[in-house]
Each structure stands twice: as structure tokens, then as C-alpha cells.
Design a protein around this motif. Structure first.
Motif, PDB file in Angstrom:
ATOM      1  N   UNK A   1      36.663  47.253  15.220  1.00 54.79           N
ATOM      2  CA  UNK A   1      37.102  45.936  15.694  1.00 54.79           C
ATOM      3  C   UNK A   1      37.678  45.105  14.549  1.00 54.79           C
ATOM      4  N   UNK A   2      37.098  45.206  13.370  1.00 56.14           N
ATOM      5  CA  UNK A   2      37.595  44.453  12.217  1.00 56.14           C
ATOM      6  C   UNK A   2      38.895  45.044  11.682  1.00 56.14           C
TER       7      UNK A   2
ATOM      8  N   UNK B   1      47.649  51.225  27.659  1.00 56.49           N
ATOM      9  CA  UNK B   1      46.252  51.527  27.326  1.00 56.49           C
ATOM     10  C   UNK B   1      46.148  51.403  25.814  1.00 56.49           C
ATOM     11  N   UNK B   2      45.548  50.316  25.354  1.00 56.96           N
ATOM     12  CA  UNK B   2      45.569  49.991  23.920  1.00 56.96           C
ATOM     13  C   UNK B   2      44.270  49.300  23.566  1.00 56.96           C
ATOM     14  N   UNK B   3      43.705  49.620  22.436  1.00 61.22           N
ATOM     15  CA  UNK B   3      42.452  48.986  22.037  1.00 61.22           C
ATOM     16  C   UNK B   3      41.961  49.514  20.700  1.00 61.22           C
ATOM     17  N   UNK B   4      40.659  49.381  20.468  1.00 62.02           N
ATOM     18  CA  UNK B   4      40.061  49.782  19.188  1.00 62.02           C
ATOM     19  C   UNK B   4      40.291  51.249  18.859  1.00 62.02           C
ATOM     20  N   UNK B   5      40.321  52.074  19.880  1.00 59.33           N
ATOM     21  CA  UNK B   5      40.535  53.517  19.693  1.00 59.33           C
ATOM     22  C   UNK B   5      41.905  53.805  19.095  1.00 59.33           C
TER      23      UNK B   5
ATOM     24  N   UNK C   1      42.842  52.561  16.346  1.00 59.37           N
ATOM     25  CA  UNK C   1      42.674  52.619  14.889  1.00 59.37           C
ATOM     26  C   UNK C   1      42.520  54.076  14.453  1.00 59.37           C
ATOM     27  N   UNK C   2      41.532  54.814  14.951  1.00 59.06           N
ATOM     28  CA  UNK C   2      41.491  56.229  14.565  1.00 59.06           C
ATOM     29  C   UNK C   2      42.633  57.015  15.206  1.00 59.06           C
ATOM     30  N   UNK C   3      43.038  56.608  16.418  1.00 56.17           N
ATOM     31  CA  UNK C   3      44.160  57.241  17.129  1.00 56.17           C
ATOM     32  C   UNK C   3      44.065  58.759  17.093  1.00 56.17           C
ATOM     33  N   UNK C   4      42.887  59.257  17.381  1.00 50.83           N
ATOM     34  CA  UNK C   4      42.660  60.697  17.296  1.00 50.83           C
ATOM     35  C   UNK C   4      42.180  61.275  18.619  1.00 50.83           C
TER      36      UNK C   4
END
Length: 199
Positions: A83-84, A27-31, A33-36
Motif C-alpha cells: 500500500x505504501x 482491474x488495478x490495485x496493490x497487486x 506493485x509486484x505485478x506477478x
């Protein structure tokens, strides 16, 4: 052959699955980045303490998520801007597949699209909202599943059926689930499956 739910429920488990014993689910994606996500005791309803629900939680005013987001990224930073930032610079499908093979995993399933609608595969139905055109600029799903298949690991995908922000669900035409299914979800699912078939 029948198309009843009873017939579907009575299908036997494939023998390969029963023998595989171990599978990998990514389960990996844009979330990422904040990983919170807050600790379970900080939020009502422990099922909502997952980082992959970050977009939903900041949109719906969940205090721990909103406080974190505003403190780290600012009140005007939209989830879509992640996304960027998501570069997936440590994505090395051949190395990952080798590691999975060493564990003895018999199959791998990857989340190809979560409820934020961002696809980890090239999609003409999400043309500006997929990992092939923004962020990593790679077909995460295809590259990883191909690398796993070379090592005898079976391929699997997970695709979230709904999207939190799709206009046919939340916009001016709110609640048009049938149109969403016919115009977006089903064609995109077919596109995903066809992209993974090697003929």
C-alpha cells in the motif's frame, strides 16, 4: 413490481448497453506493485494465475507466488506493505478518459475493491485501507469515472463482496458472513454508490 429472482432474470438489457458495443474494464490495485503471476503451466488450476490473486496465493502457500515473493521482497514482507509502495504515478484520469473516448467505448467499469479489501475510493468502513489515505492518496474511482462521464462514457463499478482477511471472515469470529455483510459490505457499498451520485 416483484422482488423475485425470476423478475430480475427477465429484466431486459438496457438499450444503451446493447448499443455501446465496447466497454473498458479496469482491474488495478496493490497487486500492481509486484505485478506477478506465473505462467499457466507452472500452477495447478489455471484460474489462479492472476496477479490480482497475489495476496491470496502468498498467504495460502502457492509455491510460484511464494518463491517470487520471498526472492524479491523477503519472507517478512507483508502484502499490506505494498500500500505504501503503490503510488499510481501514471494515473492521469483526463488523459485515460480521452483515450477511452477515442476507442469508442460506451462505458467503463473499475474494480473499486478486490478481495484484498483495499478500496480505490474514500471509505469510512476501510478507513486506513483505501487509496485516499495511503499509496496514491487519491480517489481513483471518483476521479476516473468523473473524467469518463464528461466524455459521455457511462460509469460502472465492480465491488468484490468478500475479503480474504477481514476478521469477521477469517479471524477469531471466523465465518460470521452475515455480520460482515451487515456491518461492512452493505454499508460500504452504499457509501460507494452515494459517493458517485451527483445531485
Amino acid at each position: 413490481m416483484t422482488d423475485s429472482w425470476k423478475a430480475i432474470d427477465e429484466r431486459p438489457i438496457p438499450s444503451w448497453y446493447d448499443q455501446a458495443k465496447l466497454g473498458i474494464f479496469i482491474h488495478w490495485g496493490l497487486y500492481s506493485v509486484p505485478a506477478y503471476a506465473p505462467r499457466r503451466e507452472e500452477i495447478e488450476g489455471s484460474g489462479m494465475t492472476y496477479s490480482e490473486w497475489y495476496a491470496y496465493q502468498i498467504t495460502h502457500g502457492c509455491k510460484p507466488f511464494v518463491d517470487f515473493h520471498q526472492r524479491v521482497y523477503g519472507a517478512d514482507f507483508a502484502y499490506e506493505e505494498f500500500a505504501k509502495q503503490w503510488k499510481a504515478e501514471l494515473f492521469r484520469p483526463e488523459e485515460w478518459a480521452e483515450l477511452f473516448a477515442q476507442t469508442g467505448a460506451g462505458y467503463l467499469a473499475i474494480v473499486t475493491k478486490h478481495h484484498d479489501g483495499f478500496c480505490l475510493f474514500p471509505s469510512t468502513y476501510s478507513p486506513n485501507w483505501n487509496s485516499s489515505v495511503i499509496g496514491p492518496c487519491r480517489d481513483i474511482t471518483g476521479e476516473l469515472l468523473d473524467a469518463c462521464e464528461k466524455r459521455g462514457i457511462r460509469r460502472g463499478v465492480y465491488y468484490s463482496l468478500t475479503e480474504w482477511k477481514h476478521p469477521l471472515i477469517t479471524g477469531e469470529e471466523e465465518g460470521c458472513y452475515e455480520r460482515y455483510a451487515v456491518e461492512k459490505m452493505i454499508p460500504e457499498l452504499k457509501e460507494l454508490v452515494l459517493s458517485l451520485i451527483h445531485i
